[in-house]
Motif scaffolding. Structure first.
Motif, short mmCIF file in Angstrom:
data_model
loop_
_atom_site.label_atom_id
_atom_site.label_comp_id
_atom_site.label_asym_id
_atom_site.label_seq_id
_atom_site.Cartn_x
_atom_site.Cartn_y
_atom_site.Cartn_z
N VAL A 1 0.84 -1.20 0.00
CA VAL A 1 0.00 0.00 0.00
C VAL A 1 0.88 1.25 0.00
N THR A 2 1.99 1.21 0.71
CA THR A 2 2.94 2.33 0.73
C THR A 2 3.62 2.46 -0.62
N HIS A 3 4.10 1.34 -1.15
CA HIS A 3 4.77 1.34 -2.46
C HIS A 3 3.89 1.99 -3.52
N LEU B 1 6.86 -9.95 -6.55
CA LEU B 1 7.20 -10.58 -5.27
C LEU B 1 6.64 -12.00 -5.17
N GLY B 2 5.99 -12.47 -6.24
CA GLY B 2 5.38 -13.79 -6.21
C GLY B 2 4.16 -13.87 -5.33
N GLU B 3 3.47 -12.75 -5.18
CA GLU B 3 2.32 -12.67 -4.26
C GLU B 3 1.04 -12.22 -4.93
N LEU B 4 0.91 -12.42 -6.23
CA LEU B 4 -0.28 -11.93 -6.93
C LEU B 4 -1.56 -12.58 -6.40
N SER B 5 -1.49 -13.81 -5.94
CA SER B 5 -2.60 -14.50 -5.25
C SER B 5 -3.90 -14.50 -6.04
N GLY B 6 -3.85 -14.55 -7.35
CA GLY B 6 -5.07 -14.66 -8.14
C GLY B 6 -5.88 -13.39 -8.25
N LEU B 7 -5.29 -12.24 -7.95
CA LEU B 7 -6.03 -10.98 -8.10
C LEU B 7 -6.26 -10.70 -9.58
N LEU C 1 -0.17 -1.99 -8.51
CA LEU C 1 -0.23 -2.89 -7.35
C LEU C 1 -0.07 -4.35 -7.80
N CYS C 2 -0.78 -4.70 -8.87
CA CYS C 2 -0.68 -6.08 -9.38
C CYS C 2 0.74 -6.39 -9.87
N GLU C 3 1.36 -5.41 -10.53
CA GLU C 3 2.74 -5.60 -11.01
C GLU C 3 3.70 -5.80 -9.84
N ALA C 4 3.53 -5.00 -8.79
CA ALA C 4 4.39 -5.12 -7.61
C ALA C 4 4.18 -6.47 -6.93
N ILE D 1 -2.48 -8.52 -0.09
CA ILE D 1 -1.45 -7.83 -0.88
C ILE D 1 -1.11 -6.47 -0.27
N LEU D 2 -2.10 -5.73 0.14
CA LEU D 2 -1.88 -4.37 0.64
C LEU D 2 -1.24 -4.31 2.01
N PHE D 3 -1.65 -5.20 2.92
CA PHE D 3 -1.27 -5.04 4.32
C PHE D 3 -0.44 -6.16 4.93
N GLU D 4 -0.40 -7.33 4.29
CA GLU D 4 0.29 -8.46 4.90
C GLU D 4 1.63 -8.78 4.26
N VAL D 5 1.85 -8.31 3.05
CA VAL D 5 3.13 -8.53 2.37
C VAL D 5 4.04 -7.35 2.69
N ASP D 6 5.24 -7.65 3.16
CA ASP D 6 6.15 -6.61 3.62
C ASP D 6 7.54 -6.81 3.00
N VAL D 7 7.99 -5.81 2.23
CA VAL D 7 9.36 -5.83 1.71
C VAL D 7 10.25 -5.32 2.84
N VAL D 8 11.06 -6.21 3.38
CA VAL D 8 11.90 -5.88 4.53
C VAL D 8 13.20 -5.23 4.05
N ASN D 9 13.84 -5.82 3.05
CA ASN D 9 15.10 -5.29 2.52
C ASN D 9 15.11 -5.43 1.00
N GLY D 10 15.68 -4.43 0.35
CA GLY D 10 15.79 -4.44 -1.10
C GLY D 10 15.99 -3.04 -1.63
N GLU D 11 15.52 -2.82 -2.84
CA GLU D 11 15.66 -1.52 -3.49
C GLU D 11 14.41 -1.22 -4.31
N LEU D 12 14.16 0.07 -4.47
CA LEU D 12 13.14 0.56 -5.39
C LEU D 12 13.88 1.27 -6.51
N GLU D 13 13.48 1.01 -7.74
CA GLU D 13 14.19 1.58 -8.89
C GLU D 13 13.28 2.52 -9.67
#
Length: 128
Positions: free
Chosen positions: A4-6, A61-67, A54-57, A88-100
């Motif tokens: 949701v932040t992303h 992350l391998g979390e599309l979950s059939g949306l 949101l779907c692309e993000a 997708i919005l509230f339970e998936v959390d990117v802990v470490n990485g990068e945004l490009e």
């Protein structure tokens, strides 16, 4: 960083960037955490989102979950859809990485779930 932040971040802070959205996610560590489902919160939030981004993000992350690729006109009554969106919005959390940045390739670090979107004002077009 929750998706949701992303969905609300852009790299328009960089010189010469016109849109800077959506930022590409290069995740090193992703965790999921169960969060209590709040149907009304999800219903209020969905119209404010850039759904394809949101779907692309989520897919990256391998979390599309059939949306579905689009939000249907009667999404408010689709409990299954709302629960998937909540995940997708509230339970998936990117802990470490990068945004490009999609325009310049400049990378912003994500550490301990916090994206650092600060950028100095040098020309970032050479960053890759």
């Amino acid at each position: 960083m929750k998706l949701v932040t992303h969905n609300m971040l852009s790299s328009k802070c960089l010189k010469g960037v016109v849109k800077g959205f959506p930022l590409k996610i290069h995740a090193v560590e992703v965790k999921t955490h169960e969060v209590e489902f709040n149907k009304e919160q999800v219903i209020r939030l969905i119209p404010k989102l850039e759904w394809p981004a949101l779907c692309e993000a989520a897919e990256s992350l391998g979390e599309l979950s059939g949306l579905p690729p689009d939000v249907g006109p009667d999404f408010e009554g689709d409990e299954d859809f709302l629960k998937k969106a909540h995940h997708i919005l509230f339970e998936v959390d990117v802990v470490n990485g990068e945004l490009e940045c999609p325009e310049t390739g400049h990378k912003f670090p994500v550490r301990n779930g916090i994206p650092n979107m600060l950028a100095d004002q040098k020309d970032h077009s050479a960053d890759s």
